[in-house]
Design an enzyme around this catalytic site. Structure first.
Site, PDB file in Angstrom:
ATOM      1  N   HIS A   7      30.556  20.497  -4.402  1.00  0.00           N
ATOM      2  CA  HIS A   7      30.426  20.399  -2.809  1.00  0.00           C
ATOM      3  C   HIS A   7      29.405  19.255  -2.555  1.00  0.00           C
ATOM      4  O   HIS A   7      28.811  18.478  -3.360  1.00  0.00           O
ATOM      5  CB  HIS A   7      29.513  21.911  -2.311  1.00  0.00           C
ATOM      6  CG  HIS A   7      28.140  22.038  -3.127  1.00  0.00           C
ATOM      7  ND1 HIS A   7      28.085  22.767  -4.284  1.00  0.00           N
ATOM      8  CD2 HIS A   7      27.007  21.536  -2.800  1.00  0.00           C
ATOM      9  CE1 HIS A   7      26.688  22.801  -4.587  1.00  0.00           C
ATOM     10  NE2 HIS A   7      26.049  22.270  -3.482  1.00  0.00           N
ATOM     11  N   HIS A  79      22.717  16.063  -1.104  1.00  0.00           N
ATOM     12  CA  HIS A  79      22.992  15.828  -2.597  1.00  0.00           C
ATOM     13  C   HIS A  79      24.460  16.093  -2.695  1.00  0.00           C
ATOM     14  O   HIS A  79      25.450  16.731  -1.876  1.00  0.00           O
ATOM     15  CB  HIS A  79      22.277  16.900  -3.674  1.00  0.00           C
ATOM     16  CG  HIS A  79      22.494  18.250  -3.357  1.00  0.00           C
ATOM     17  ND1 HIS A  79      21.788  19.194  -2.489  1.00  0.00           N
ATOM     18  CD2 HIS A  79      23.439  19.158  -3.945  1.00  0.00           C
ATOM     19  CE1 HIS A  79      22.331  20.349  -2.734  1.00  0.00           C
ATOM     20  NE2 HIS A  79      23.338  20.271  -3.465  1.00  0.00           N
ATOM     21  N   GLU A 130      23.260  17.332  -8.196  1.00  0.00           N
ATOM     22  CA  GLU A 130      23.229  18.583  -8.807  1.00  0.00           C
ATOM     23  C   GLU A 130      24.368  18.875  -9.829  1.00  0.00           C
ATOM     24  O   GLU A 130      25.499  18.452  -9.630  1.00  0.00           O
ATOM     25  CB  GLU A 130      23.410  19.701  -7.761  1.00  0.00           C
ATOM     26  CG  GLU A 130      23.421  20.978  -8.165  1.00  0.00           C
ATOM     27  CD  GLU A 130      23.535  21.918  -7.086  1.00  0.00           C
ATOM     28  OE1 GLU A 130      23.255  23.235  -7.213  1.00  0.00           O
ATOM     29  OE2 GLU A 130      23.847  21.813  -6.095  1.00  0.00           O
TER      30      GLU A 130
END
Length: 136
Positions: A7, A79, A130
């Protein structure tokens, strides 16, 4: 080492307004809101078919997203999240190469119920990364 892009996260000052914009203007399929107190955020995922967009709103004044929004009041890209098959092996390889894991250095459970870590943006051309361990 990294797998697919899981994502792209966008910090927003008003989650309801952001959901309305993405739904009404872009026709996005919006998932349910999830409060994640351990991460200090409320999130909503938008399924785009080939990945997801995560809208993040601060959950309290101590949220890291609140600090981000102080610097970026309109919100913005926060992010990128990539999938990895083994988060412990990924961490070991990254740390051996000098990358810094944020927080206490231990994986935490993320919004999808999987272990996640965050990597210092200064180690990745100014982008917070991440990593999420996903089942094989």
């Amino acid at each position: 080492m990294i797998g697919r892009l899981n994502h792209i996260a966008i910090a927003v000052p008003d989650l309801a307004a952001a959901v309305e914009t993405y739904r009404d203007q872009l026709g996005a399929r919006i998932g349910p809101a999830q409060a994640l107190p351990e991460h200090g955020v409320t999130v909503v995922f938008i399924d785009t078919g080939n990945t997801k967009v995560e809208l993040l709103e601060p959950l309290g004044a101590a949220s890291p997203i609140a600090a981000f929004l102080e610097k970026n009041p309109a919100g913005g890209m926060h992010h990128l999240c990539f999938e990895v098959p083994d988060i412990a092996a990924a961490m070991a390889r990254l740390q051996a190469g000098g990358a810094r894991v944020l927080g206490d250095g231990r994986p935490r459970i993320g919004a999808h119920g999987n272990p996640v870590i965050f990597l210092h943006p200064k180690d990745f051309t100014g982008t917070l990364i991440e990593l999420e361990q996903v089942p094989a």
